[in-house]
Design an enzyme around this catalytic site. Structure first.
Site, PDB file in Angstrom:
ATOM      1  CD  GLU A 186      32.229  34.975 -15.679  1.00 27.65           C
ATOM      2  OE1 GLU A 186      30.998  35.132 -15.778  1.00 27.65           O
ATOM      3  OE2 GLU A 186      33.059  35.686 -16.263  1.00 27.65           O
ATOM      4  N   PRO A 246      27.605  42.597 -35.368  1.00 34.74           N
ATOM      5  CG  PRO A 246      28.134  43.164 -37.563  1.00 34.74           C
ATOM      6  CD  PRO A 246      26.976  42.891 -36.658  1.00 34.74           C
ATOM      7  CG  ASP A 247      26.879  47.119 -33.682  1.00 33.47           C
ATOM      8  OD1 ASP A 247      26.248  46.041 -33.508  1.00 33.47           O
ATOM      9  OD2 ASP A 247      26.331  48.163 -34.065  1.00 33.47           O
ATOM     10  CD  GLU A 299      28.339  42.541  -5.310  1.00 34.73           C
ATOM     11  OE1 GLU A 299      28.849  43.606  -5.694  1.00 34.73           O
ATOM     12  OE2 GLU A 299      27.294  42.483  -4.657  1.00 34.73           O
ATOM     13  N   GLY A 339      29.447  34.536 -18.343  1.00 37.39           N
ATOM     14  CA  GLY A 339      29.799  33.950 -19.637  1.00 37.39           C
ATOM     15  C   GLY A 339      31.271  34.125 -19.918  1.00 37.39           C
ATOM     16  CD  GLU A 388      34.187  31.453 -19.110  1.00 37.42           C
ATOM     17  OE1 GLU A 388      33.995  32.198 -18.125  1.00 37.42           O
ATOM     18  OE2 GLU A 388      35.277  31.388 -19.695  1.00 37.42           O
TER      19      GLU A 388
END
Lengths: 247, 247
Positions: free
Chosen positions: A78, A95-96, A127, A57, A74
């Site tokens: 990737e 939020p965390d 990888e 991502g 992405e």
DNA sequence: ACAAAAGTGTTCTATGTACACCCATGT
DNA sequence: ACATGGGTGTACATAGAACACTTTTGT
């Protein structure tokens, strides 16, 4: 648009409010040679969660693309995967969930036939690798030849994302044509190849006669699949009728 | 967490990348006295789309809340509605969906019984009002006593959000217990009150005998609903058996 | 008496599940 | 010959749709 609104827009300062980062994260499912459900994980090259395994991502390019586009871009950057069946899954936004800053993650599910997967680690990944998914009561485990990853070892809240993805694909398989996306070749497949996909996703064995009947009823008789009146003869067993998934 | 990562996080500057704004937007459904499906729209007080009708919603408070929390907070602030059944619908993120800047909108669906709706315009809304939804081949229309709004008159891409919401609720109604959320009182309802909800959402009429049978099978026999062994006697018609939705 | 809401019964068909069995092919 | 994958038929239970009919209540 009136003058008033034009003036408003000209003076609009998007920085007056704090803004979050937005990412697209992708749960890539495929089936391995044993027809077991596999997931693609990458080993993170950079901080945070450096060297941890995570789903691929990355960040939305603001003003340039939708999050859907971020997801395909992405995934390609990737892992080298492109042109796949991507479906929006859910948006995660505690939020965390990311130690850097508030990151809103729009999660996607991708279904890719193994053959189409030429995995190669890209920009942000050390990888990229496929893992068998093993889910018992205790939780999920991700198993490859020489590594076993428990769900708590994953970066961010990716265990929640993956769990949501597995539940979603299982729930959808019976009434959405997702299974076809995992076929080697949607335009030439046998009923039993399709059956194996259902079995892997549902994690059970199905009755051949009954599977066949409902496939004929729901897909062939409705025109969703077409009998090619051709047989697959190269399997070393009895030749099997071939079908085509019609869009 | 190792030192390296601590150092990384201490030096992390979230402003090195452009970030989008994130909003939660809510499609509030309810049923009116005629048992027709209604949607809540607000008249926008400020730019952009000033004085246009839109669904309620607002910006995520970064570092403070998840988008789920934004949805309940904004719904309360703009319309006074609280403690409702909110479900994440889909995330909309085209770069040009908002003229101000790139705004990613996480859309939610809320199902609210009319009785629980004490609508009042709040901070960012001039007016909040319920509209009957009329959908023909041409598109959707939103109708109240003295205003009719065509889908193209709505702010932003809200017509897409609403259309997605209607399709979702219709698709879900047959296998998810969404309908119960629209009951006057989940703890005391009759089969026919529930039937009317199904009929509005599916936009058809259902057979009483068959609805009853499948309700008994799927909900009462499974323990999801409980027969209260009490009757509703105040309707002026034959007394009807009362049921309770169990969690 | 009648309309409207609430509730029951019967019938037909479609679907899901279980299972017994036949066909084709390589070892 | 037999194991394995491919394919067919029969039988039963359940789910859904159609419809005819009864009960309760207010006007």
């Amino acid at each position: 648009m009136d003058k008033d609104e034009q003036a408003f827009l000209a003076n609009y300062n998007p920085d007056q409010y704090k803004r979050p980062s937005v990412t697209a994260d992708i749960v890539v499912f495929t089936l391995d040679r044993d027809n077991d459900l596999n997931i693609l994980l990458i080993k993170r090259k950079g901080h945070p969660f450096k060297d941890c395994w995570a789903i691929p991502g990355g960040f939305l390019e603001v003003d340039e693309e939708s999050v859907d586009e971020t997801a395909s871009r992405e995934l390609y950057e990737e892992t080298g995967i492109k042109d796949v069946y991507l479906k929006q899954l859910y948006t995660f936004s505690n939020p965390d969930r990311d130690p850097r800053t508030h990151v809103v993650s729009v999660a996607y599910t991708a279904l890719v036939p193994k053959q189409q997967l030429s995995i190669q680690a890209g920009d942000d990944a050390k990888e990229a690798r496929l893992f068998k998914i093993q889910y018992d009561i205790e939780g999920m485990k991700f198993i490859s030849d020489d590594i076993t990853i428990s769900e708590t070892m994953l970066a961010f809240d990716h265990k929640d994302i993956i769990r949501t993805a597995i539940m979603r694909i299982r729930g959808r398989i019976d009434y959405e044509p997702d299974a076809f996306e995992l076929l080697r070749d949607k335009n030439e497949f046998t009923i039993y190849e399709l059956k194996r996909i259902y079995e892997s996703i549902k994690n059970t064995t199905l009755n051949t006669a009954n599977f066949r009947k409902s496939f004929i009823r729901n897909y062939v008789n409705t025109g969703i699949c077409i009998d090619l009146n051709k047989k697959r003869t190269d399997t070393g067993k009895r030749a099997a009728e071939l079908y085509k998934y019609n869009n």
